[in-house]
Design a protein around this motif. Structure first.
Motif, PDB file in Angstrom:
ATOM      1  N   ASN A  37       0.851  -1.194   0.000  1.00 31.68           N
ATOM      2  CA  ASN A  37       0.000   0.000   0.000  1.00 31.68           C
ATOM      3  C   ASN A  37       0.893   1.252   0.000  1.00 31.68           C
ATOM      4  O   ASN A  37       1.463   1.621   1.021  1.00 31.68           O
ATOM      5  CB  ASN A  37      -0.897  -0.035   1.253  1.00 31.68           C
ATOM      6  N   VAL A  39       1.323   4.647   0.425  1.00 30.05           N
ATOM      7  CA  VAL A  39       0.457   5.620   1.098  1.00 30.05           C
ATOM      8  C   VAL A  39       0.869   7.067   0.806  1.00 30.05           C
ATOM      9  O   VAL A  39       0.018   7.916   0.543  1.00 30.05           O
ATOM     10  CB  VAL A  39       0.452   5.347   2.621  1.00 30.05           C
ATOM     11  N   PRO A  58      -9.673  13.430   2.185  1.00 30.17           N
ATOM     12  CA  PRO A  58     -10.513  12.314   2.617  1.00 30.17           C
ATOM     13  C   PRO A  58      -9.789  11.349   3.542  1.00 30.17           C
ATOM     14  O   PRO A  58      -8.555  11.311   3.570  1.00 30.17           O
ATOM     15  CB  PRO A  58     -10.898  11.614   1.304  1.00 30.17           C
ATOM     16  N   LYS A  63      -2.914  11.610   5.533  1.00 33.70           N
ATOM     17  CA  LYS A  63      -2.644  12.796   6.353  1.00 33.70           C
ATOM     18  C   LYS A  63      -1.933  12.425   7.658  1.00 33.70           C
ATOM     19  O   LYS A  63      -0.929  13.039   8.023  1.00 33.70           O
ATOM     20  CB  LYS A  63      -3.958  13.547   6.662  1.00 33.70           C
ATOM     21  N   GLU A  74       6.675   7.329  12.210  1.00 33.98           N
ATOM     22  CA  GLU A  74       6.842   6.409  11.080  1.00 33.98           C
ATOM     23  C   GLU A  74       8.127   6.806  10.364  1.00 33.98           C
ATOM     24  O   GLU A  74       8.427   7.993  10.235  1.00 33.98           O
ATOM     25  CB  GLU A  74       5.691   6.531  10.070  1.00 33.98           C
TER      26      GLU A  74
HETATM   27  P1  ADP Z   1      -5.689   9.654   6.887  1.00 32.24           P
HETATM   28  O1  ADP Z   1      -5.079  10.166   8.152  1.00 32.24           O
HETATM   29  O2  ADP Z   1      -5.657  10.648   5.767  1.00 32.24           O
HETATM   30  O3  ADP Z   1      -7.071   9.115   7.095  1.00 32.24           O
HETATM   31  P2  ADP Z   1      -3.738   7.546   7.137  1.00 32.24           P
HETATM   32  O4  ADP Z   1      -2.413   8.161   7.010  1.00 32.24           O
HETATM   33  O5  ADP Z   1      -4.202   7.199   8.504  1.00 32.24           O
HETATM   34  O6  ADP Z   1      -4.818   8.424   6.370  1.00 32.24           O
HETATM   35  O7  ADP Z   1      -3.786   6.198   6.318  1.00 32.24           O
HETATM   36  C1  ADP Z   1      -3.411   6.129   4.945  1.00 32.24           C
HETATM   37  C2  ADP Z   1      -3.362   4.680   4.523  1.00 32.24           C
HETATM   38  O8  ADP Z   1      -2.299   4.034   5.209  1.00 32.24           O
HETATM   39  C3  ADP Z   1      -4.615   3.872   4.837  1.00 32.24           C
HETATM   40  O9  ADP Z   1      -4.832   2.986   3.773  1.00 32.24           O
HETATM   41  C4  ADP Z   1      -4.239   3.134   6.098  1.00 32.24           C
HETATM   42  O10 ADP Z   1      -4.960   1.942   6.190  1.00 32.24           O
HETATM   43  C5  ADP Z   1      -2.764   2.896   5.905  1.00 32.24           C
HETATM   44  N1  ADP Z   1      -2.019   2.813   7.172  1.00 32.24           N
HETATM   45  C6  ADP Z   1      -1.822   3.825   8.037  1.00 32.24           C
HETATM   46  N2  ADP Z   1      -1.065   3.440   9.078  1.00 32.24           N
HETATM   47  C7  ADP Z   1      -0.777   2.129   8.860  1.00 32.24           C
HETATM   48  C8  ADP Z   1      -0.016   1.155   9.569  1.00 32.24           C
HETATM   49  N3  ADP Z   1       0.615   1.453  10.707  1.00 32.24           N
HETATM   50  N4  ADP Z   1       0.073  -0.088   9.052  1.00 32.24           N
HETATM   51  C9  ADP Z   1      -0.547  -0.395   7.870  1.00 32.24           C
HETATM   52  N5  ADP Z   1      -1.262   0.485   7.158  1.00 32.24           N
HETATM   53  C10 ADP Z   1      -1.380   1.729   7.631  1.00 32.24           C
END
Ligand code: ADP
Ligand code: MG
Length: 263
Positions: A37, A39, A58, A63, A74
């Motif tokens: 994924n 991101v 969204p 974010k 991270e």
């Molecule tokens: P937002 O804050 O804009 O809602 P996130 O940064 O939380 O978005 O998440 C972006 C993507 O990364 C999503 O698909 C989420 O499932 C994935 N994701 C975020 N943190 C993790 C993690 N620690 N492990 C696996 N996937 C993650």
């Protein structure tokens, strides 16, 4: 960088120190994947010292991951993050030194339930900054006053409203003398009637010159307080500019669709 050791000044002097020694952030070419994924897809983002940038977009657009990469909760796969001219993505960097200059406030306040309000604001000062109890309490009281909670210092978190707990979390972060504050949807978990008091504290913080990067769904706050709004979708910055432009007159279809749903 400000170390806070000058906080041995009198309470009056500490209180008079209304402005912050703020720093900027420079994110260049940031990429982050979780498994397959992808991101964050090449994020570039600058925040000038004292600037307030609101990050909108969204759910799932990356974010939170971006904020967490700024203070290395991270680790990015590639790209650089520079805070106050100090490259935090350099593998040799001292994480403790960097993190103590970056305050973060989360949707969930993460206060210690068994500690009083005052203790919640002194524990990290004692353990991370090695401040004396007296100095830590003085700094904590200055910041509890800043967020309007001087009367609450002996209470426990469960004796406070959500808005008050979030204000404690802000005072706790400020007590570490941050040069930059990151907020990740700080009002999303609050009852509607306490959202305003938290936004007021943030508005005042912005006025006294704190550098702030704020993920928020509060478009009214973004329009009023943000120097700049950044719209993210699918791990890229789609559009950015002054709030009146990005929120009031978005140019990109994805921004228009998002705003049509949240406004
Ligand atoms: P937002 O804050 O804009 O809602 P996130 O940064 O939380 O978005 O998440 C972006 C993507 O990364 C999503 O698909 C989420 O499932 C994935 N994701 C975020 N943190 C993790 C993690 N620690 N492990 C696996 N996937 C993650
Ligand atoms: Mg998020």
């Amino acid at each position: 960088p400000q170390t806070g050791t000058d906080a041995a000044a009198s309470p009056a002097e500490a209180e008079a120190k209304a402005t912050f020694e703020a720093t900027g952030v420079d994110v260049v070419g940031l990429n982050k994947s979780f498994g397959d994924n992808h991101v964050l897809r090449g994020i570039d983002l600058q925040v000038a010292p004292g600037e307030v940038v609101c990050l909108i977009g969204p759910s799932g657009s990356g974010k939170s991951t971006l904020l967490r990469c700024v203070n290395l909760l991270e680790v990015p796969d590639s790209g650089t993050v520079t805070v106050g001219g100090f490259e935090v993505t350099d593998p040799d960097v001292d994480l403790d030194t960097m993190r103590r200059h970056v305050g973060m406030v989360f949707q969930q306040f993460n206060l210690f339930p068994h500690l009083t309000v005052l203790e919640n604001c002194t524990i990290a000062q004692r353990k991370v900054l090695n401040r004396s109890q007296a100095e830590a309490e003085q700094v904590a009281r200055t910041n509890l006053e800043r967020v309007g909670l001087s009367e609450m210092e002996t209470r426990y978190p469960d004796q406070l409203s959500g808005g008050q707990q979030q204000r404690v979390a802000i005072a706790r972060a400020l007590s570490m003398d941050p040069q930059l504050m990151l907020f990740d949807e700080p009002t999303s978990a609050l009852d509607p009637e306490t959202v305003g008091e938290v936004l007021s504290v943030m508005r005042r913080l912005a006025k006294v010159g704190m550098t702030m990067l704020v993920v928020t769904h509060e478009m009214g706050f973004a329009r009023e307080v943000a120097d700049r709004v950044v719209f993210m979708d699918g791990g890229v910055v789609v559009e950015e500019g002054p709030a009146a432009q990005v929120i009031g007159d978005p140019q990109q279809e994805r921004t228009q669709d998002f705003l049509a749903r949240v406004l």
